[in-house]
Structure formats: structure tokens, C-alpha cells
Motif scaffolding. Structure first.
Motif, PDB file in Angstrom:
ATOM      1  N   ASN A 190      59.692  79.848  47.687  1.00 25.82           N
ATOM      2  CA  ASN A 190      58.393  79.650  47.547  1.00 25.82           C
ATOM      3  C   ASN A 190      58.015  78.705  48.567  1.00 25.82           C
ATOM      4  O   ASN A 190      57.822  77.606  48.355  1.00 25.82           O
ATOM      5  N   PRO A 191      58.040  79.263  50.100  1.00 33.56           N
ATOM      6  CA  PRO A 191      57.756  78.514  50.932  1.00 33.56           C
ATOM      7  C   PRO A 191      56.295  77.565  50.708  1.00 33.56           C
ATOM      8  O   PRO A 191      56.171  76.528  51.161  1.00 33.56           O
ATOM      9  N   ASP A 192      55.304  78.124  50.251  1.00 27.98           N
ATOM     10  CA  ASP A 192      53.857  77.558  50.034  1.00 27.98           C
ATOM     11  C   ASP A 192      53.986  76.227  49.045  1.00 27.98           C
ATOM     12  O   ASP A 192      53.372  75.442  49.142  1.00 27.98           O
ATOM     13  N   ALA A 193      54.927  76.456  47.999  1.00 32.10           N
ATOM     14  CA  ALA A 193      55.083  75.252  47.173  1.00 32.10           C
ATOM     15  C   ALA A 193      55.951  74.052  47.746  1.00 32.10           C
ATOM     16  O   ALA A 193      55.649  73.092  47.641  1.00 32.10           O
ATOM     17  N   HIS A 194      56.713  74.564  48.910  1.00 36.98           N
ATOM     18  CA  HIS A 194      57.654  73.601  49.645  1.00 36.98           C
ATOM     19  C   HIS A 194      56.664  72.997  50.528  1.00 36.98           C
ATOM     20  O   HIS A 194      56.809  71.716  50.728  1.00 36.98           O
ATOM     21  N   ALA A 195      55.810  73.513  50.997  1.00 42.05           N
ATOM     22  CA  ALA A 195      54.793  72.888  52.039  1.00 42.05           C
ATOM     23  C   ALA A 195      53.912  72.038  51.491  1.00 42.05           C
ATOM     24  O   ALA A 195      53.621  70.833  51.701  1.00 42.05           O
ATOM     25  N   ALA A 196      53.735  72.389  50.152  1.00 42.50           N
ATOM     26  CA  ALA A 196      52.767  71.523  49.241  1.00 42.50           C
ATOM     27  C   ALA A 196      53.505  70.383  48.782  1.00 42.50           C
ATOM     28  O   ALA A 196      52.884  69.210  49.105  1.00 42.50           O
ATOM     29  N   PHE A 197      54.712  70.200  48.631  1.00 39.50           N
ATOM     30  CA  PHE A 197      55.434  69.280  48.227  1.00 39.50           C
ATOM     31  C   PHE A 197      55.779  68.243  49.239  1.00 39.50           C
ATOM     32  O   PHE A 197      55.530  67.195  49.262  1.00 39.50           O
ATOM     33  N   GLU A 198      55.636  68.788  50.337  1.00 35.45           N
ATOM     34  CA  GLU A 198      55.951  68.091  51.673  1.00 35.45           C
ATOM     35  C   GLU A 198      54.434  67.412  51.997  1.00 35.45           C
ATOM     36  O   GLU A 198      54.243  66.131  52.287  1.00 35.45           O
ATOM     37  N   ALA A 199      53.455  68.021  51.616  1.00 35.11           N
ATOM     38  CA  ALA A 199      52.254  67.514  51.850  1.00 35.11           C
ATOM     39  C   ALA A 199      51.896  66.327  50.908  1.00 35.11           C
ATOM     40  O   ALA A 199      51.266  65.191  51.012  1.00 35.11           O
ATOM     41  N   LEU A 200      52.413  66.419  49.626  1.00 33.80           N
ATOM     42  CA  LEU A 200      52.189  65.436  48.696  1.00 33.80           C
ATOM     43  C   LEU A 200      53.105  64.336  49.312  1.00 33.80           C
ATOM     44  O   LEU A 200      52.530  63.042  49.153  1.00 33.80           O
ATOM     45  N   ILE A 201      54.295  64.331  49.873  1.00 32.54           N
ATOM     46  CA  ILE A 201      55.152  63.412  50.120  1.00 32.54           C
ATOM     47  C   ILE A 201      54.387  62.399  51.191  1.00 32.54           C
ATOM     48  O   ILE A 201      54.266  61.310  51.537  1.00 32.54           O
ATOM     49  N   HIS A 202      53.861  63.405  52.268  1.00 35.61           N
ATOM     50  CA  HIS A 202      53.109  62.852  53.332  1.00 35.61           C
ATOM     51  C   HIS A 202      51.759  61.915  53.008  1.00 35.61           C
ATOM     52  O   HIS A 202      51.453  61.141  53.619  1.00 35.61           O
ATOM     53  N   ALA A 203      51.398  62.269  51.781  1.00 42.31           N
ATOM     54  CA  ALA A 203      49.959  61.749  51.259  1.00 42.31           C
ATOM     55  C   ALA A 203      50.583  60.286  50.533  1.00 42.31           C
ATOM     56  O   ALA A 203      49.578  59.403  50.407  1.00 42.31           O
ATOM     57  N   ILE A 204      51.824  60.380  50.225  1.00 44.29           N
ATOM     58  CA  ILE A 204      52.361  59.260  49.325  1.00 44.29           C
ATOM     59  C   ILE A 204      52.665  58.046  50.342  1.00 44.29           C
ATOM     60  O   ILE A 204      52.385  56.763  50.098  1.00 44.29           O
ATOM     61  N   VAL A 205      53.559  58.207  51.274  1.00 46.66           N
ATOM     62  CA  VAL A 205      54.386  57.210  51.786  1.00 46.66           C
ATOM     63  C   VAL A 205      53.615  56.285  52.686  1.00 46.66           C
ATOM     64  O   VAL A 205      53.976  55.231  52.793  1.00 46.66           O
ATOM     65  N   PRO A 206      52.368  56.750  53.228  1.00 48.80           N
ATOM     66  CA  PRO A 206      51.741  55.739  54.305  1.00 48.80           C
ATOM     67  C   PRO A 206      51.190  54.480  53.402  1.00 48.80           C
ATOM     68  O   PRO A 206      51.322  53.214  54.000  1.00 48.80           O
ATOM     69  N   SER A 207      50.820  54.526  52.039  1.00 50.15           N
ATOM     70  CA  SER A 207      50.556  53.289  51.526  1.00 50.15           C
ATOM     71  C   SER A 207      51.655  52.270  50.979  1.00 50.15           C
ATOM     72  O   SER A 207      51.629  51.158  50.829  1.00 50.15           O
ATOM     73  N   ILE A 208      52.821  53.054  50.697  1.00 54.15           N
ATOM     74  CA  ILE A 208      54.043  52.299  50.065  1.00 54.15           C
ATOM     75  C   ILE A 208      55.054  52.126  51.115  1.00 54.15           C
ATOM     76  O   ILE A 208      55.819  51.011  51.047  1.00 54.15           O
ATOM     77  N   GLY A 209      55.083  52.830  52.148  1.00 56.40           N
ATOM     78  CA  GLY A 209      56.282  52.528  53.182  1.00 56.40           C
ATOM     79  C   GLY A 209      57.684  53.505  52.800  1.00 56.40           C
ATOM     80  O   GLY A 209      57.564  53.630  51.511  1.00 56.40           O
ATOM     81  N   LEU A 250      53.661  58.664  41.626  1.00 51.26           N
ATOM     82  CA  LEU A 250      53.637  60.053  42.304  1.00 51.26           C
ATOM     83  C   LEU A 250      54.991  60.152  42.948  1.00 51.26           C
ATOM     84  O   LEU A 250      55.756  61.447  42.825  1.00 51.26           O
ATOM     85  N   ALA A 251      55.447  59.243  43.444  1.00 52.34           N
ATOM     86  CA  ALA A 251      56.824  59.437  44.474  1.00 52.34           C
ATOM     87  C   ALA A 251      57.899  59.624  43.221  1.00 52.34           C
ATOM     88  O   ALA A 251      58.556  60.710  43.421  1.00 52.34           O
ATOM     89  N   ALA A 252      58.027  58.871  42.353  1.00 51.00           N
ATOM     90  CA  ALA A 252      58.925  59.064  41.198  1.00 51.00           C
ATOM     91  C   ALA A 252      58.781  60.445  40.420  1.00 51.00           C
ATOM     92  O   ALA A 252      59.908  61.194  40.111  1.00 51.00           O
ATOM     93  N   ALA A 253      57.444  60.840  40.356  1.00 48.98           N
ATOM     94  CA  ALA A 253      57.407  61.974  39.661  1.00 48.98           C
ATOM     95  C   ALA A 253      57.633  63.364  40.528  1.00 48.98           C
ATOM     96  O   ALA A 253      58.078  64.402  39.927  1.00 48.98           O
ATOM     97  N   ALA A 254      57.340  63.142  41.673  1.00 48.39           N
ATOM     98  CA  ALA A 254      57.507  64.148  42.642  1.00 48.39           C
ATOM     99  C   ALA A 254      58.999  64.364  42.697  1.00 48.39           C
ATOM    100  O   ALA A 254      59.792  65.404  42.785  1.00 48.39           O
ATOM    101  N   ARG A 255      59.797  63.105  42.641  1.00 46.52           N
ATOM    102  CA  ARG A 255      61.256  63.367  42.719  1.00 46.52           C
ATOM    103  C   ARG A 255      61.716  63.945  41.417  1.00 46.52           C
ATOM    104  O   ARG A 255      62.792  64.749  41.447  1.00 46.52           O
TER     105      ARG A 255
END
Length: 196
Positions: free
Chosen positions: A39-58, A152-157
Motif C-alpha cells: 500500500n504505497p499510499d499508506a507508506h507515503a502518508a506514514f513518511e509524511a507524518l514522520i516529516h511533520a513530527i521530527v522538526p519540532s522534537i529533533g 505521535l512518534a511513539a504511536a507511529a512506531r
């Protein structure tokens, strides 16, 4: 693994990009990448979520949350992959990662240890969490936005790791990771934090 992911030779679009990323970095396509390619769309959405999370926490805090959740869940896939990422990013050294595999988080900063504890609780008994869990992160210096992004990072994992576990995706050695360290991380996955 019963599912039959697309073959690299016939992959197109986002699936081809997923495979090419693995091939460029490691010379192979991991089984977990193949599974998510269904499901490449789901994978792309997961990647987008991670890219939205990392900037604030590093990266350091993101990896602490990820490793804490992966250890608690018992995900060898994610302990190996993110163990290597943490080493490469300078989050922890090999000795510190080996200690982490044995349940000793001392190689991480005090605030990162708070993140690991939060990710562990989220991954083992989220219904029992209270404001006290969030307060520990606040006391460690995290802002409201960062606290949400740690959750969100822990939940995403949990999302990613549990999907791989439920599909019985084979665990493979991660190139560039010391075999003894890889074995220690794999043992940690066979005895998740919640079982200790």
C-alpha cells in the motif's frame, strides 16, 4: 510472509522509490519495505507524518521515542533499523545502544530517558496513562507541541512495528550494524520491556 509484494523489477512510482532507497543504502530491498509496498499510499502518508513530527522534537528525541516504543513492543525490525540510525546520527554509541538493549537507558540524556519511559508506557498500557505521564515530559523541558509530537512518534512506531509483527515479516540483518550488537537488539525484542 504469506503476502506477495511487487518485485523490484516491476516496481513503479512510490514503490520503486521505496525499493531504490533500500538498494542505494544497503544493496538489498528489506522484507519490511516489500511488505509496506503493498500500500504505497499508506507508506507515503506514514513518511509524511514522520516529516511533520521530527522538526519540532529533533532527530535525537524522535529516535529515543522510536527506540523506546520498539523495545516495549518487541520489534526487532525497528530496533535494528533505528539502532543503526541512532548510531549514525550520533544519538548514542555502540556501548550505549548495547546497554539500551539490556534495559539500561543511561547513555541517553535525562530528557531522552523521560521520552523513552513515555514511549514505553504508551506502547504497553496506554489506557492507564494520565496527566502525570505528560507532566514528566513537561518537567523535562518539552513544550506542548513537542509533547504531542513525542506521543505521535511513539504511536507511529506502534503502527509500523505492530503491522510488521502481525504480518510475520521476516527480520533481516542490517548491514553496517555490528553482529553482536544486532544480536543484543534482537534479544531485546524477544523480551519486550513490558515483559521484564
Amino acid at each position: 510472509m504469506i503476502i506477495h509484494p511487487p518485485e523490484p523489477a516491476t516496481a513503479t512510482g512510490h514503490v520503486a522509490a521505496m525499493y531504490d532507497g533500500d538498494l542505494a543504502e544497503d544493496g538489498m530491498v528489506f522484507a519490511h519495505t516489500r511488505a509496506m509496498a503493498m500500500n504505497p499510499d499508506a507508506h507515503a502518508a506514514f513518511e509524511a507524518l514522520i516529516h511533520a513530527i521530527v522538526p519540532s522534537i529533533g532527530v535525537r528525541v524522535y529516535e529515543a521515542a522510536t527506540l523506546g516504543a520498539a523495545r516495549a513492543i518487541g520489534s526487532a525490525h525497528c530496533l535494528l533499523a533505528h539502532g543503526r540510525r541512532s548510531l549514525r546520527a550520533g544519538v548514542v554509541d555502540e556501548a550505549g545502544l548495547a546497554a539500551f538493549a539490556d534495559g539500561d537507558d543511561a547513555a541517553f540524556t535525562a530528557s531522552e530517558q523521560a521520552v523513552i519511559r513515555f514511549a514505553t508506557r504508551l506502547s504497553t498500557d496506554p489506557a492507564a496513562m494520565t496527566d502525570a505521564d505528560t507532566q514528566e515530559l513537561r518537567d523535562a523541558g518539552f513544550t506542548d507541541r513537542q509533547i504531542v509530537d513525542i506521543a505521535l512518534a511513539a504511536a507511529a512506531r506502534n503502527h509500523f512495528s505492530r503491522a510488521l509483527l502481525s504480518l510475520a515479516v521476516p527480520v533481516e540483518s542490517v548491514p553496517g550494524l555490528d553482529p553482536a550488537l544486532g544480536a543484543a537488539l534482537t534479544r531485546a525484542a524477544s523480551s519486550p520491556t513490558g515483559d521484564r
